[in-house]
Design an enzyme around this catalytic site. Sequence first.
Site, PDB file in Angstrom:
ATOM      1  CG  ASP A 161      -1.581  -1.379   1.363  1.00  0.00           C
ATOM      2  OD1 ASP A 161      -2.315  -1.738   0.451  1.00  0.00           O
ATOM      3  OD2 ASP A 161      -1.313  -2.092   2.349  1.00  0.00           O
ATOM      4  CG  HIS A 189      -3.233  -5.260   3.207  1.00  0.00           C
ATOM      5  ND1 HIS A 189      -2.856  -4.478   2.143  1.00  0.00           N
ATOM      6  CD2 HIS A 189      -3.646  -6.428   2.673  1.00  0.00           C
ATOM      7  CE1 HIS A 189      -3.025  -5.154   1.025  1.00  0.00           C
ATOM      8  NE2 HIS A 189      -3.514  -6.337   1.306  1.00  0.00           N
TER       9      HIS A 189
HETATM   10  P1  NAX Z   1      -1.874 -18.321  -3.936  1.00  0.00           P
HETATM   11  O1  NAX Z   1      -3.191 -18.967  -3.678  1.00  0.00           O
HETATM   12  O2  NAX Z   1      -1.333 -18.248  -5.316  1.00  0.00           O
HETATM   13  O3  NAX Z   1      -0.758 -19.014  -3.041  1.00  0.00           O
HETATM   14  C1  NAX Z   1      -0.942 -19.327  -1.704  1.00  0.00           C
HETATM   15  C2  NAX Z   1      -0.151 -20.579  -1.423  1.00  0.00           C
HETATM   16  O4  NAX Z   1      -0.234 -20.832  -0.034  1.00  0.00           O
HETATM   17  C3  NAX Z   1      -0.711 -21.809  -2.153  1.00  0.00           C
HETATM   18  O5  NAX Z   1       0.346 -22.444  -2.843  1.00  0.00           O
HETATM   19  C4  NAX Z   1      -1.271 -22.669  -1.035  1.00  0.00           C
HETATM   20  O6  NAX Z   1      -1.091 -24.053  -1.285  1.00  0.00           O
HETATM   21  C5  NAX Z   1      -0.431 -22.206   0.159  1.00  0.00           C
HETATM   22  N1  NAX Z   1      -1.064 -22.353   1.467  1.00  0.00           N
HETATM   23  C6  NAX Z   1      -2.352 -22.136   1.796  1.00  0.00           C
HETATM   24  N2  NAX Z   1      -2.545 -22.402   3.098  1.00  0.00           N
HETATM   25  C7  NAX Z   1      -1.345 -22.760   3.601  1.00  0.00           C
HETATM   26  C8  NAX Z   1      -0.906 -23.162   4.879  1.00  0.00           C
HETATM   27  N3  NAX Z   1      -1.758 -23.259   5.895  1.00  0.00           N
HETATM   28  N4  NAX Z   1       0.399 -23.473   5.042  1.00  0.00           N
HETATM   29  C9  NAX Z   1       1.247 -23.399   4.010  1.00  0.00           C
HETATM   30  N5  NAX Z   1       0.894 -23.046   2.768  1.00  0.00           N
HETATM   31  C10 NAX Z   1      -0.397 -22.732   2.569  1.00  0.00           C
HETATM   32  O7  NAX Z   1      -1.997 -16.875  -3.278  1.00  0.00           O
HETATM   33  P2  NAX Z   1      -1.027 -15.623  -3.458  1.00  0.00           P
HETATM   34  O8  NAX Z   1      -1.467 -14.819  -4.609  1.00  0.00           O
HETATM   35  O9  NAX Z   1       0.385 -16.088  -3.394  1.00  0.00           O
HETATM   36  O10 NAX Z   1      -1.393 -14.773  -2.141  1.00  0.00           O
HETATM   37  C11 NAX Z   1      -1.047 -15.235  -0.857  1.00  0.00           C
HETATM   38  C12 NAX Z   1      -1.705 -14.377   0.196  1.00  0.00           C
HETATM   39  O11 NAX Z   1      -1.236 -13.042   0.142  1.00  0.00           O
HETATM   40  C13 NAX Z   1      -3.240 -14.274   0.055  1.00  0.00           C
HETATM   41  O12 NAX Z   1      -3.818 -14.397   1.349  1.00  0.00           O
HETATM   42  C14 NAX Z   1      -3.422 -12.870  -0.478  1.00  0.00           C
HETATM   43  O13 NAX Z   1      -4.710 -12.385  -0.164  1.00  0.00           O
HETATM   44  C15 NAX Z   1      -2.335 -12.147   0.260  1.00  0.00           C
HETATM   45  N6  NAX Z   1      -1.936 -10.830  -0.256  1.00  0.00           N
HETATM   46  C16 NAX Z   1      -1.542  -9.901   0.661  1.00  0.00           C
HETATM   47  C17 NAX Z   1      -1.083  -8.655   0.299  1.00  0.00           C
HETATM   48  C18 NAX Z   1      -0.647  -7.654   1.320  1.00  0.00           C
HETATM   49  O14 NAX Z   1      -0.329  -6.529   0.923  1.00  0.00           O
HETATM   50  N7  NAX Z   1      -0.606  -7.942   2.618  1.00  0.00           N
HETATM   51  C19 NAX Z   1      -1.072  -8.250  -1.148  1.00  0.00           C
HETATM   52  C20 NAX Z   1      -1.098  -9.394  -2.086  1.00  0.00           C
HETATM   53  C21 NAX Z   1      -1.964 -10.563  -1.685  1.00  0.00           C
HETATM   54  O15 NAX Z   1      -3.289 -10.273  -2.044  1.00  0.00           O
END
Ligand code: NAX
Length: 328
Positions: A161, A189
């Site tokens: 952000d 966020h």
């Molecule tokens: P993806 O769904 O592409 O990747 C997430 C990965 O985490 C997957 O490979 C899944 O298998 C794995 N996973 C899920 N639960 C798990 C657990 N309990 N232990 C270990 N691995 C686990 O998502 P992606 O685009 O990489 O985003 C990841 C997270 O970042 C999401 O929650 C998203 O909302 C968040 N974000 C946060 C941002 C921020 O500024 N704080 C911005 C970007 C993003 O939206």
Amino acid sequence: MKKPVRVAVTGAAGQIGYSLIYRIAAGEMLGKDQPVILQMLELPMDKAQAALKGCMMELEDCAFPLLAGMVGTSDPKEAFKDADYALLVGARPRGPGMERKDLLMENAKIFIEQGRALDEAASRDIRVLVVGNPANTNASIAMKSAPSLPKKNFTAMLRLDHNRALSQLAAKASVPVADIDKLVVWGNHSPTMYPDYRFATVGGASLKDKINDEAWNRETFIPKVGKRGAAIIEARGLSSAASAANAAIDHMRDWALGTNGKWVTMGIPSDGSYGIPVDIMYGFPVVCANGEYTMVRDLPIDDYSRTMMDKTLAELQEEQAGVASMLA
Ligand code: NAX
């Protein structure tokens, strides 16, 4: 050569993970003289573990001189064993028909388990960044689930952000992005965050005076930064990944290596400053030096800012109330 440090990354095979792990191994987070051991966590399902294996094969194929070792696992305790840094990216995405409350609860389960695993297995100095959404509340849950670790070592990512706001300001004022300092993004966020450039400077002069357009601030800038994530999804069909990984690198690099007096935004547990209740994980302005962050204090808060800061606080408190029963 320095002794290697251990960096845990959860969700390592996801979108953000795939933009992140190679940059960490290349030395972009902790410096080009700092070897790292990557300890990567993914879900136990075959598909996730196979994807993680593929990522590790690619890490091998990069032949990074600074990559001193790697671990791929579905066990949080193994991923966090002796870790010096943890980037908690993996989280439960919102599924079809899933209520916000259910999303909060599903993520609470993950971050309680991971907080406990950090408490048990990680280095006592571990520095934790939570990226997975809802990032502030997840970070707060992990912090509360790790009572033997210092609370201040748990943070949430507001840096994307912050960076989004920096770019919008640089474009509006036609100045280089690197020349802007003293920007703050207060709060959660989420679209309620409050990007605040009242104190921002460019080359030492007031950026607010240079822009001199309060209507643009309230009607264009603030909503644009708040809704940027949705705009990326609309354009790309996928959520921000490269920019999110970049922000995670910026956050950890600045925390570890310092900001040379420059302000950055980190989600940190409040100490009660600015009327934000103690331990609420909230975006504040900080400067970093010697591996520690220090909040920038005593900034004047005008009526409009107070309203905006309270609105994002209220949302965080509502999220906390939603998961309180799980932490009792
Ligand atoms: P993806 O769904 O592409 O990747 C997430 C990965 O985490 C997957 O490979 C899944 O298998 C794995 N996973 C899920 N639960 C798990 C657990 N309990 N232990 C270990 N691995 C686990 O998502 P992606 O685009 O990489 O985003 C990841 C997270 O970042 C999401 O929650 C998203 O909302 C968040 N974000 C946060 C941002 C921020 O500024 N704080 C911005 C970007 C993003 O939206």
